[in-house]
Design a protein around this motif. Structure first.
Motif, PDB file in Angstrom:
ATOM      1  N   THR A 162     100.068  51.796 -24.296  1.00  0.00           N
ATOM      2  CA  THR A 162     101.517  51.638 -24.112  1.00  0.00           C
ATOM      3  C   THR A 162     102.255  52.913 -24.467  1.00  0.00           C
ATOM      4  OG1 THR A 162     101.326  49.283 -24.648  1.00  0.00           O
ATOM      5  CG2 THR A 162     103.529  50.245 -24.741  1.00  0.00           C
ATOM      6  N   LEU A 163     101.873  53.541 -25.582  1.00  0.00           N
ATOM      7  CA  LEU A 163     102.510  54.787 -25.997  1.00  0.00           C
ATOM      8  C   LEU A 163     102.297  55.875 -24.954  1.00  0.00           C
ATOM      9  CD1 LEU A 163     104.006  56.399 -28.172  1.00  0.00           C
ATOM     10  CD2 LEU A 163     101.789  56.911 -29.206  1.00  0.00           C
ATOM     11  N   THR A 164     101.101  55.941 -24.399  1.00  0.00           N
ATOM     12  CA  THR A 164     100.812  56.927 -23.352  1.00  0.00           C
ATOM     13  C   THR A 164     101.719  56.737 -22.149  1.00  0.00           C
ATOM     14  OG1 THR A 164      98.493  57.140 -24.010  1.00  0.00           O
ATOM     15  CG2 THR A 164      99.049  57.725 -21.743  1.00  0.00           C
ATOM     16  N   LEU A 178      97.359  59.729 -17.650  1.00  0.00           N
ATOM     17  CA  LEU A 178      98.781  59.673 -17.994  1.00  0.00           C
ATOM     18  C   LEU A 178      99.075  60.503 -19.236  1.00  0.00           C
ATOM     19  CD1 LEU A 178      99.760  55.926 -17.365  1.00  0.00           C
ATOM     20  CD2 LEU A 178     100.121  57.900 -15.877  1.00  0.00           C
ATOM     21  N   ALA A 179      98.163  60.493 -20.196  1.00  0.00           N
ATOM     22  CA  ALA A 179      98.347  61.290 -21.414  1.00  0.00           C
ATOM     23  C   ALA A 179      98.395  62.777 -21.076  1.00  0.00           C
ATOM     24  CB  ALA A 179      97.221  60.998 -22.411  1.00  0.00           C
ATOM     25  N   ALA A 180      97.453  63.223 -20.236  1.00  0.00           N
ATOM     26  CA  ALA A 180      97.445  64.624 -19.821  1.00  0.00           C
ATOM     27  C   ALA A 180      98.706  64.957 -19.023  1.00  0.00           C
ATOM     28  CB  ALA A 180      96.195  64.917 -18.986  1.00  0.00           C
ATOM     29  N   VAL A 221     101.813  67.800 -19.758  1.00  0.00           N
ATOM     30  CA  VAL A 221     102.225  68.781 -18.755  1.00  0.00           C
ATOM     31  C   VAL A 221     103.702  68.623 -18.412  1.00  0.00           C
ATOM     32  CG1 VAL A 221     101.919  69.526 -16.360  1.00  0.00           C
ATOM     33  CG2 VAL A 221      99.926  69.017 -17.781  1.00  0.00           C
ATOM     34  N   LEU A 222     104.152  67.393 -18.193  1.00  0.00           N
ATOM     35  CA  LEU A 222     105.542  67.150 -17.802  1.00  0.00           C
ATOM     36  C   LEU A 222     106.518  67.546 -18.900  1.00  0.00           C
ATOM     37  CD1 LEU A 222     105.121  63.692 -16.025  1.00  0.00           C
ATOM     38  CD2 LEU A 222     105.843  65.834 -14.937  1.00  0.00           C
ATOM     39  N   ILE A 223     106.211  67.173 -20.133  1.00  0.00           N
ATOM     40  CA  ILE A 223     107.106  67.512 -21.243  1.00  0.00           C
ATOM     41  C   ILE A 223     107.157  69.022 -21.442  1.00  0.00           C
ATOM     42  CG2 ILE A 223     107.424  67.334 -23.741  1.00  0.00           C
ATOM     43  CD1 ILE A 223     106.310  64.466 -23.535  1.00  0.00           C
TER      44      ILE A 223
END
Length: 210
Positions: free
Chosen positions: A125-127, A187-189, A193-195
């Motif tokens: 969920t956090l990811t 999603l974590a990776a 990258v997005l942030i």
């Protein structure tokens, strides 16, 4: 360390309370819209992925919002701390808030005898929170427009609700509902990258508010 704490204290006092209140209200009213007692693992995943994860959009997307005020922007840009550090401290503080909110909600589900792997679902969920919030942050940094920042993860969410599993593949956000966890690693990776890209784009702007 005192400088970083001052940044976060200012964020908590002036910039984030309204967004935090929205997140708390969303979680508080969830029992009135969906079941939160004696859920199976699949139903628990559905609640977490399709509802609870949305607060990531609320808390992470508006990290750059204070700089919409020219006075604050000028102060950040001329401060002895580079603007990237200010943004990263805010992001870190907001992630801590997401961890606390997600942890409390999952604790509530466990207390209500929902049957699910607690740690695995918490991390999943956090990811998803970080990815969806990072998507909003990236588009805010790219376009310098908060509405577009909010729209990007909402469009992603709506596509996923439709035929997203077929086209999004490893970036499909609701994978735990179908018993798969591999997508969460992607999603974590993607969130990292997005942030990172969102902060870089924001810092690269010379006159974003002119």
């Amino acid at each position: 360390m005192e400088k970083y704490w001052h940044i976060e204290k200012t964020n908590l006092k002036y910039h984030i309370p309204v967004h935090l209140l929205v997140c708390i209200l969303l979680l508080f009213v969830s029992p009135f819209f969906m079941g939160v007692k004696n859920l199976t693992a699949q139903d628990t995943a559905k609640v977490l992925e399709m509802y609870v994860a949305l607060i990531g959009i609320v808390l992470l997307t508006p990290v750059f919002l204070p700089e919409q005020d020219r006075g604050i922007r000028d102060l950040v840009c001329t401060k002895y701390l580079i603007s990237a550090v200010v943004y990263l401290v805010r992001i870190a503080g907001n992630i801590v808030l997401l961890i606390l909110l997600a942890g409390l909600y999952i604790g509530m589900l466990a207390y209500n005898q929902c049957d699910f792997p607690v740690v695995r679902y918490f991390l999943g969920t956090l990811t998803q929170m970080l990815f969806m919030g990072g998507l909003g942050l990236f588009f805010y940094g790219l376009c310098d427009h908060l509405v577009i920042g909010y729209m990007a993860p909402v469009v992603y969410y709506m596509v996923a609700l439709g035929s997203g599993q077929k086209y999004m593949k490893m970036f499909y956000p609701f994978s735990m509902t179908y018993g798969s966890y591999d997508e969460k690693l992607w999603l974590a990776a993607g969130a990292v990258v997005l942030i990172g890209a969102g902060v870089w784009l924001r810092c690269r702007r010379r006159a974003p508010f002119s």
